[in-house]
Structure formats: structure tokens, C-alpha cells
Design an enzyme around this catalytic site. Structure first.
Site: not given
Length: 1026
Positions: A46, A48, A161, A430
Site C-alpha cells: 500500500h 500512499d 484505505d 485519500h
């Protein structure tokens, strides 16, 4: 992929053993569905695009290493697989880090199905505070790259997420050709209930109007979410993360990272296997089939894929060798492998309607509703950038079509647009537009947005230059009005004001420019006088606000000259009357002295004893609504020892909101065109400085202009800040409408959600806050009050007839995690959001709010210029040197996209795949012949007797101003599928018991298209060469 012979043999042996066990001991407890438990181990990282570290810091510390090491490790084991998600990191790696060998390996892994791109957008977009246009943009940007480079089209989502789940996102993913959708973060108590009842999987009909045509199978991750269980009973280190935790700013030279899991050895392999199998079995008990999705990874994982795979290979092999003992088979998999297995079960699934999963709470006092408002200035800049991009795309597209021999370098112009496409896509992450990032990451987003905006403004100015044959020593500069970013420089008089209407409707509106002279005339291209009003500025004692009434056809621009008035005054003067500051705590309730402010649509009454708004009358029906507005603040705790805290994400108020002002000052500026009411809110009667202001504007439209939308909007601009620490500022509007605390809010500017007020044991205030991206309203049986916004906010109805909007937050807390990552939101800014209020009957407001919301979102782009030697034009010359002939759609349609993407891929899939496999992708310049067109129907089925009807559009007629349409291809939402060949999986439901493929789109013939309620239709349009 065909299983290897050894595995088949093992499967047969396992089946025989199970049969024997069943005969001897009865059924083995396991999940429903046939066969032993089968775990799909999905390796992922994951990543970001922002959050705590900038993109550049992340690339250096770990992200580049993820792709380099994963690709190299996948080549070493045929059984290994990996999913790649965010395209921004992958594209940066592909362009700047990957070797030719890596690139060849990626192509091979994709062909073998061992590397899978899921979602395929630039980012994993937020679902609460993003606008539908920007969700589509970031998805299209990523999909265009993947299809052009690899000939692949993602078919599954991985939205693990975002903080809550919107009903718009599954609809968009269905339109993009996805077969299944995956989410994770939903309310904790709802997830527990769904888990217990095996209802984490369903077919979601996210749009009530599109229903089954754009439904999608949806999987909600269980309580372990997207990370591997980190606690293992035999070690004090995290489990299954053999590469440890990423280190910033530099990777350790010795390759030793913190918290590396114990390497797998003969002595602990059984313990690893036991831990993994126990978790697989626990998860299986929450789902209907014996297929178990087992995510292997977490944030910033797989930067050393070698140590990851070499250890996991051993564990998986061990479990499979002892599958009779464990009752589980494990395999490396992609998300597509897992969904294919579930689809093959042919079970009938429940249908979920268009309800979404907001708000999101992780425990009773952790309501993730603060981020709806966090970093309001970033939210505002992101939306202004999106709006400018929308305008720049259509402006450039028309220019290219009509000026084939232009003096502007098209490739350079496309790069200017692409810089803003990239920046607007990036901030949809996000942890971007949500305001949940660290200050340095916020600065990164703003810098990238401002750079892209500068490029697009420069491009639009140079197009104006070229179209007007201006001398090169002239000057054109542009701004999109945004008070948050400070007022634009005042324009000297004797300038041109160039105004572009980016909407495909004719508009009548006011544009405001700051000037330094108090006496001016305004003229159009023919030298005719234009209605205008000048008044003192609220911002500065040295400047004046000039309001110019503009009437512009769709996708067209007009040029106005502002000249010092010599003698005769043409611009109306706004006259100011200042009223004495009033102590609102001592207001007499009996005798009201009311001050009316009137236009053709409304009469607003102000109470002269308090200087507050008293009521609004809608003049057509003579319906009066009592309406007052006040600023309040929620006080929140910053000390974790004393209770729940608010931060970037969470909203946890101590008590009810507290009124902030005891005295209000009033100034009314009246003119023939604009009346502006300025209300200044003071903490007490002796205070010299105000913290809050409301500017309310009402517009009067002269005869001969279409003023329906303009007259029906009450424009309000609020100024809030700087706040004291640990304060959350709201504007509460209280009315006498009997609403039962029922609130309606929009979902990403696409559709409306009904929000019932719910009472909770704890944290009721925060858990009744919802995201408002563009629209919120309250209503009773006859009357509706609508609020339209130009950026996202949190909104709630905390009492009957009330609607409150959170405007600003300034927080600090001592939670160690927040302090370590600088996520405390100590935001000392002043925010200046704009709202439009519409009041009226339900039928009147429903015809106004869709077009009004888009008119607020896409206000005209204003450019200034000194175009040397320009003389007033004759009427016949006007068409020649402006971008238009206009493009106009009916009021229930919206021209969502008109752009030149520049992709070089073939729209014939067989050709594109062949050219990719042969290494013959088109080189050289971008393709300027393909125009991307999207048309959206704005109304739901049954919402309005006229506007909800399907609309027949002749694309040749619509686009005739751009040239002669040669051919039209209908495409999927992001353009990568020919709609005629798109066959999405049709999942079985109780209502639709047959499985198969869904393809319900009515395709266009002879460029005539019928657009049904809520549809978004996407086309490639090709024109005859000029």
C-alpha cells in the site's frame, strides 16, 4: 493459470483424505462452498501518494525499490504473483528507474497474469470529498497509460484505505468495465454485524436510476483489512513482514530494517504455518465460500521482495505439503484470481441499493468526519484547479480543431495541460484532498497544483494572443478567482477583460474584478456599453470591486474593455450604508425593526436589533421562511489523558457547539445590479477585531438578459479564522421548516443521499456529520432550502429545521502517533468559502440546483490583457477571431469532458495488443486527431417530469462548430474499451438468477445518441481534416 501436476496430485490425495474423514468422523467444520479452504495469498504494497512523506521522499526511501525488487523476484519463481495499484509511483519508476530489462520483464509478467494492475488510476482516490469529474480524471489518466504501454485494462478495484465508501465509486468502476469492487473501511459496528451474518459480499446497485445496468459485485474486507496480521504468538516482531519497516529518508546501507520478521527455519516453520492457517480459518468463517482472500502486505511493504518471497515460499509449500493436516490449500494469487474463483461458484448474492457507507467510525469516539473539512484551503485550491483544467481542455480542443495551422506548439501545449492533469489526479489521493497529510505534503500538492494552473493559464493566454493576432509586446494574464489564495493583482484601467464560459450552456452572470479607479466605463467588442457596478472593496481601502454583467454562449469567450470614464458615468455606483454594531445578547424579542433587501426572486429581511438575517421570502409563491445564521465553535480536547481527541481525521467534540459572537456589525452596499450585505461578527461589544464575516450578495438582472439562475441565487461568502487552538468552526442556518432533522447531501456531485439523524450512545454529534461535496439541503412538505458549495465540507442537521456546515478546523493534540507524523492540523489560515443558497418549492429548486451547482463549480475564467491596437469589431468579424461557434446542450445534460487526451494507442483492441507484443507502439508526437467527449445526464428517473426524460443528441450537430464529424466510437468511461465488445461479469442475484455477461448500453448509430437519466456516455470523436 493451469496448476502444476504435483499440485493436482496433492489435490486428488486431499480429496480422498477428506472423503475418508467424512465417512469416519462426519463433516469437517469449514466455510460454505465446495472443497477444502483455498487461500488466495495476494502480495501487495500500500503506497500512499503523499500522506506523511512527499512522493519524492517515498520514491527514494522505498517505492522505487518495490517495483525493482518485485519484478526481479517474480522472474525467479513461476508461482509468485503481485498486484500493483497506484499508477503515479509505477509511472515514475517506469520513466526514471526501470531498465530495458525490467521493462521486458514487466511485459512478460503481465502476459502471464503474474503481475496484475488493479484500479489502475493514478491514485486510490478518496471517496468522501472528491468530485466525480476528478475521480474520472485520475482513473482515465492511469488507464490511458496502461493501455498505451501494455494493452491492458484493469478489471478489479482495491479500494482498501479510503475512509468510508461512496455509492458513486462502484458505479464509475462499473462504467469503466470492472467486474468486481473491493472496499474495507466501513463503520466498525456495521462491519461486525455483516461479518457475523456472512454479508460482506453483495451486488451493489450504486445508482438508483442505472440500477442493474451498472451494478457491481462488491467485497468488503473483514476486520483484518488489507494488512497481514502483524502479531504472531511466537515472536515479539511483526509477522510475515520479513523485510521489516521502511526507513526514511535513506534506506539503510546494510539492508537491515527495523522489525524484520524472524526468518523461516526448520524450527519455526510449523509455527508460521499454524498462525497463517488459524487466521485463514477465522476469516473463512465470515464468508459464504471456501475461497479466502488473504492480503499479504501493508503500507510501504515489498521494498525488499527477495526476503519476502524466499520466506513465504517456504511457508506456503509447507502448508500445502501438510494440507491434509491443516485442511487448507494456499497459493499466490492476484485479486482477479480470487474474484474469478468466487464468480465460478455461481452463488446467488444479495443486492445492496444505492446507500453508501458514510460516516465511518473505528470505535465509539472515533468518528472519521473531521476530514470532510480539514485543510479547507487545499480543498478549495484543488477544486479551482480542477475547474481551470476543465476550461483549459475545451479551450485547447476548440483551438486545435479550428486553427490547424496555429502558431502555438501543440505538443508543448499538451504538456502544459498534462502537468495540471497530473496534479489534479494526484491530490485526489485519500490522504490528499482529505487534508489528512503532513504540512510538507500539503505544500507538495499545492505547489504541483499551482504549477499546473500557471501552465494552463499561460496556454489559454497564448491562445487568446494567437486568435487576436496581438502584438507580442502585449500582455495577457489570467486568474481563476479564489480569495483563499489572495486577491489577484488589480487591473489598471484601459484594459481588456476576457471572459471564457467553460460550460456548454449559455450563461448570464457577473464577474468581479478589482480595479484602482472609482469611475469607469465597460464596453463589449462592438463598443456597446455593458451593465456594470463599482463599489468600495471589503478587502482594501485602495481598490474597488467592479461587477460586470456577462452573457456568453456555451464554450465561448467575450472581450470587454474597461476604460476610465471621461465625463459620463456608465458603471453604476454601489452606495454604502453602515449600521451601528448591535449587542445580540440583549436583542428585544417583541418589536422587530426589519430591513428589506429585494431582487426579482427574493426578499431578505435583516433584523435591525441584531443585524442578523431574519427571514427570506420567495416572491413567486410569496412563501416566507424564518431563517437566521450564526457562527458557532465546537471546543475539542487535545490531551489524550483527558479523553477522545479531534485530529486531521477524527471529530470528537466535548459538548454542543458554542456561539462565538455577542455583537454584529452591518454594512449594506446597494446598487442597481448588486446589493452586498456585509456582516461582521465580534466576540463582544468592545472587540475591535472580528474573526468571522458573511458577505451576502443578491443580483438584479436588467431587462433583455436571461436572469433565471442569477436571480435565484443568494451568494454568500464566509471569512473564518484564524481560529483559536482546538476549535472547529461551523455556520448554522436555523429555519422554521419542519424537517425532522432529515438532511440530504450529494455523493461526489453525482447523486443525492438521504441522511437520517441517528441517536448513538456516544459521539452522536460527530457521527451525524456527512460529506458535502457540492450540495446539501433540508425540506418540509412544501419548501426546500439548498446550499451549493465550491469545495467540500462536513455538514449536519443537529436540530429540526437546521443545517450546519463546518467551515474550518484548527487542532493540536499530544497523541504520540499524530506528533511523530506531524498530523495535528495546527491550521492558522483564514478560509473564504463561497456558497449559493436557493430557496423555493421542491419543483422549482430541482430544476435549478443541478445547473446552478455546475455554474458555481465552473465559474467563467477571467483573463486580462492589453491587446495593442485593438479596435471595436464589426458584428460580422466577431466569429472569426474567437474560439466559438458555441457548443450548447439542453439543461438536463452536461458536457462533462471535451479534451484531446493525446494517447497514441489504437482503439482497435486486437491491433493495440499486437503492436504492444511486437514492440511497435506508436512513437513520436501525441495524437491530436482523437477528441474525448463525455456527456452526462444530470437527473434521476422520476426526479422531474420534464428534465428526467431521456435526451436524443445528434453529435454531428452538437459539435458542428468544431468541424465536420467524420466518425464516432462509443467507449467505456475511461476510453479503453469499445463499448460493443465490453462484456462485464453478470453476478447471480435472487432477482436475476442467471449468471452471464452484462452489456446493456444502447450504442450510437449515425452519431445520434439517446442519453438516459444519470448515464455518462463516453465517445472518441474524429473530425475531417481541414
Amino acid at each position: 493459470m493451469r496448476p502444476p501436476p504435483l499440485l493436482l496430485l496433492l489435490l486428488l490425495l486431499l480429496l480422498l483424505l477428506l472423503l475418508l474423514l467424512l465417512l469416519l468422523f462426519g463433516p469437517v467444520p469449514r466455510a460454505a462452498g465446495r472443497g477444502p479452504l483455498r487461500a488466495f495469498v495476494v502480495a501487495h504494497s500500500h503506497m500512499d501518494v503523499g500522506w506523511v512523506y512527499t512522493v519524492q521522499e517515498s520514491m527514494h526511501a522505498y517505492a522505487a525499490n518495490v517495483y525493482t525488487s518485485v519484478v526481479e523476484e517474480l522472474m525467479k519463481g513461476k508461482q509468485r504473483k503481485f498486484i500493483a495499484v497506484e499508477q503515479e509511483f509505477f509511472r515514475l519508476w517506469w520513466d526514471a528507474v526501470a531498465t530495458d530489462m525490467h521493462k521486458q520483464q514487466v511485459h512478460k509478467l503481465l502476459q502471464e497474469g503474474r503481475l496484475e494492475f488493479v484500479i489502475g488510476g493514478q491514485v486510490m482516490h478518496d471517496e468522501a470529498v472528491t468530485l466525480i469529474d476528478d475521480q474520472i480524471l485520475q482513473l482515465t489518466e492511469g488507464h490511458g497509460f496502461l493501455y498505451e504501454t501494455f494493452g491492458i485494462r484493469p478489471q478489479f478495484s482495491w479500494h482498501v484505505d479510503p475512509f468510508g465508501a461512496s455509492a458513486t465509486t462502484p458505479t464509475l468502476f462499473a462504467m469503466a468495465g470492472f467486474n468486481a469492487h473491493l472496499i474495507s473501511r466501513i463503520d466498525y459496528d456495521l462491519k461486525a454485524d455483516m461479518q457475523k451474518n456472512k454479508k460482506l459480499q453483495f451486488v451493489w446497485q450504486g445508482s438508483p436510476s442505472l440500477s442493474e445496468s451498472q451494478e457491481i459485485f462488491t467485497h468488503v474486507m473483514d476486520q483484518y483489512s488489507y494488512c497481514t496480521p502483524s502479531q504472531i504468538p511466537f515472536s515479539n516482531r511483526s509477522g510475515f513482514y520479513w523485510n521489516g519497516i521502511a526507513v526514511f529518508p535513506d534506506p539503510p546501507k546494510d539492508g537491515v530494517y527495523p522489525n524484520m520478521s524472524l526468518p523461516v527455519t526448520d524450527t519455526n516453520i510449523h509455527l508460521y504455518a499454524q498462525t497463517m492457517v488459524a487466521n485463514i480459518k477465522e476469516r473463512a468463517s465470515w464468508f459464504r465460500t471456501s475461497d479466502v482472500l488473504w492480503p499479504w502486505g501493508c503500507d510501504k511493504q515489498f521494498f525488499n521482495a527477495s526476503v519476502q518471497y524466499s520466506n513465504m515460499d517456504l511457508v506456503l509449500d509447507y502448508i500445502n505439503e501438510h494440507s491434509d493436516q491443516f485442511g487448507v490449500i494456499v497459493q499466490y494469487a492476484t485479486v482477479g484470481d480470487y474474484f474469478q474463483a468466487v464468480y465460478n461458484r455461481s452463488l446467488a448474492w444479495e443486492i445492496r441499493d444505492s446507500r453508501d457507507f458514510f460516516p465511518y467510525s473505528t470505535e465509539p469516539f472515533q468518528a472519521w468526519t473531521g476530514f470532510y473539512t480539514s485543510r479547507s484551503i487545499l480543498k478549495g485550491i484543488a477544486r479551482r484547479a480542477s475547474s481551470l483544467l476543465y476550461a483549459g481542455e475545451s479551450f485547447f480542443t476548440q483551438y486545435v480543431r479550428k486553427q490547424p495551422a496555429s502558431s502555438i506548439c501543440k505538443c508543448q501545449a499538451l504538456k502544459q495541460l498534462q502537468s495540471l492533469r497530473w496534479a489534479v489526479s494526484e491530490v485526489q489521493h485519500h490522504d490528499g484532498i482529505t487534508g489528512t497529510e503532513s504540512p510538507k505534503v500539503k505544500d507538495m500538492y499545492v505547489d504541483n497544483l499551482m504549477y499546473g494552473m500557471f501552465n494552463v493559464k499561460k496556454l489559454m493566454a497564448s491562445i487568446i494572443f494567437d486568435l487576436n493576432n496581438a502584438e507580442k509586446n502585449g500582455e495577457v494574464y489570467s486568474y481563476v478567482y479564489s480569495k483563499d489564495a489572495g486577491k489577484p493583482g488589480t487591473t489598471d484601467v484601459d484594459q481588456y477583460v476576457i471572459v471564457y464560459n467553460p460550460l456548454a450552456w449559455n450563461i448570464t452572470t457577473f464577474v468581479m474584478v478589482s480595479i484602482s479607479h472609482s469611475s469607469v466605463n465597460v464596453y463589449d467588442e462592438l463598443g456597446h456599453s455593458v451593465p456594470a457596478q463599482i463599489q468600495s472593496s471589503a478587502e482594501s481601502h485602495f481598490t474597488y470591486d467592479l461587477y460586470i454583467l456577462v452573457a456568453i454562449s456555451g464554450l465561448s469567450y467575450r472581450k470587454y474593455s474597461v476604460k476610465p470614464s471621461l465625463g459620463k458615468q456608465s458603471a453604476f455606483i454601489g452606495r454604502s450604508v453602515k449600521y451601528k454594531q448591535k449587542d445580540i445578547t440583549r436583542a428585544c424579542q417583541q418589536s422587530r425593526r426589519l430591513l428589506p433587501v429585494v431582487n426579482d426572486c427574493y426578499q431578505i429581511m435583516f433584523d435591525q436589533d441584531t443585524n442578523l438575517m431574519h427571514s427570506i421570502t420567495e416572491r413567486e409563491t410569496n412563501q416566507t421562511v424564518r431563517l437566521t445564521q450564526e457562527f458557532l465553535e465546537y471546543h475539542v480536547n487535545g490531551d489524550v489523558k483527558k479523553g477522545p481527541i479531534s485530529d486531521n481525521y477524527l471529530f470528537a467534540p466535548n459538548t454542543s457547539a458554542v456561539p462565538v459572537s455577542k455583537a454584529v456589525g452591518l454594512e449594506v452596499i446597494s446598487g442597481n445590479l448588486v446589493t452586498e450585505i456585509r456582516q461582521y461578527f465580534y466576540s463582544n461589544v468592545t472587540a475591535q477585531e472580528y474573526v468571522y464575516v458573511v458577505y451576502t450578495r443578491m443580483y438584479m438582472v436588467p431587462d433583455g438578459y436571461d436572469g433565471k439562475l442569477l436571480c435565484h441565487r443568494i451568494e454568500q461568502e464566509y471569512s473564518a479564522g484564524p481560529l483559536e487552538l482546538n476549535r472547529e468552526a461551523v455556520l448554522r442556518t436555523s429555519t422554521n421548516l419542519n424537517t425532522g432533522q432529515l438532511l440530504y447531501t450529494d455523493s461526489n456531485g453525482y447523486q443525492i443521499q438521504k441522511r437520517l439523524f441517528k441517536a448513538y450512545v456516544n459521539n452522536t454529534v460527530a457521527r451525524n456529520y456527512y460529506p458535502m461535496v457540492q450540495t446539501a439541503y433540508i425540506e418540509d412538505s412544501s419548501t426546500r432550502l439548498m446550499l451549493l458549495a465550491e469545495r467540500a465540507h462536513g455538514v449536519s442537521s443537529q436540530g429540526n429545521g437546521q443545517v450546519e456546515v463546518m467551515l474550518h478546523r484548527r487542532l493540536w493534540n499530544n497523541l504520540e502517533w499524530d506528533l511523530n507524523y506531524n498530523l495535528t492540523l495546527n491550521d492558522t489560515s483564514v478560509v473564504r468559502p463561497v456558497f449559493w443558497l436557493i430557496l423555493g418549492t421542491k419543483s422549482v429548486t430541482s430544476t435549478l440546483y443541478r445547473t446552478s451547482g455546475l455554474a458555481l463549480e465552473h465559474r467563467p475564467v477571467v483573463m486580462f490583457g492589453a491587446l495593442s491596437g485593438d479596435k471595436p469589431k464589426l458584428a460580422g468579424q466577431l466569429q472569426l477571431n474567437s474560439v466559438h461557434s458555441s457548443v450548447t446542450v439542453p439543461p438536463n445534460l452536461h458536457l462533462q469532458t471535451l479534451s484531446i487526451p493525446g494517447w497514441k494507442y489504437s482503439s482497435n483492441h486486437t491491433e493495440q495488443v499486437h503492436s504492444v507484443h511486437m514492440g511497435k507502439q506508436k512513437q513520436g508526437d501525441a495524437d491530436f486527431s482523437r477528441v474525448l467527449l463525455r456527456i452526462r445526464h444530470l437527473y434521476e428517473v422520476g426526479e422531474d417530469p420534464v428534465l428526467s426524460q431521456p435526451v436524443i443528441v445528434n453529435l454531428k450537430s452538437l459539435l458542428k462548430g468544431l468541424g465536420s464529424v467524420m466518425s464516432v466510437e462509443e467507449r467505456s468511461l475511461t476510453g479503453t474499451w469499445d463499448i460493443n465488445t465490453l462484456k462485464r461479469w453478470k453476478w447471480k442475484t435472487a432477482q436475476y438468477p442467471s449468471k452471464g455477461f452484462s452489456n446493456n448500453t444502447e450504442t450510437s448509430e449515425n452519431c445520434i445518441v439517446t442519453v438516459h437519466p444519470m448515464e455518462i456516455r463516453t465517445f472518441f470523436v474524429y473530425f475531417q481534416d481541414q
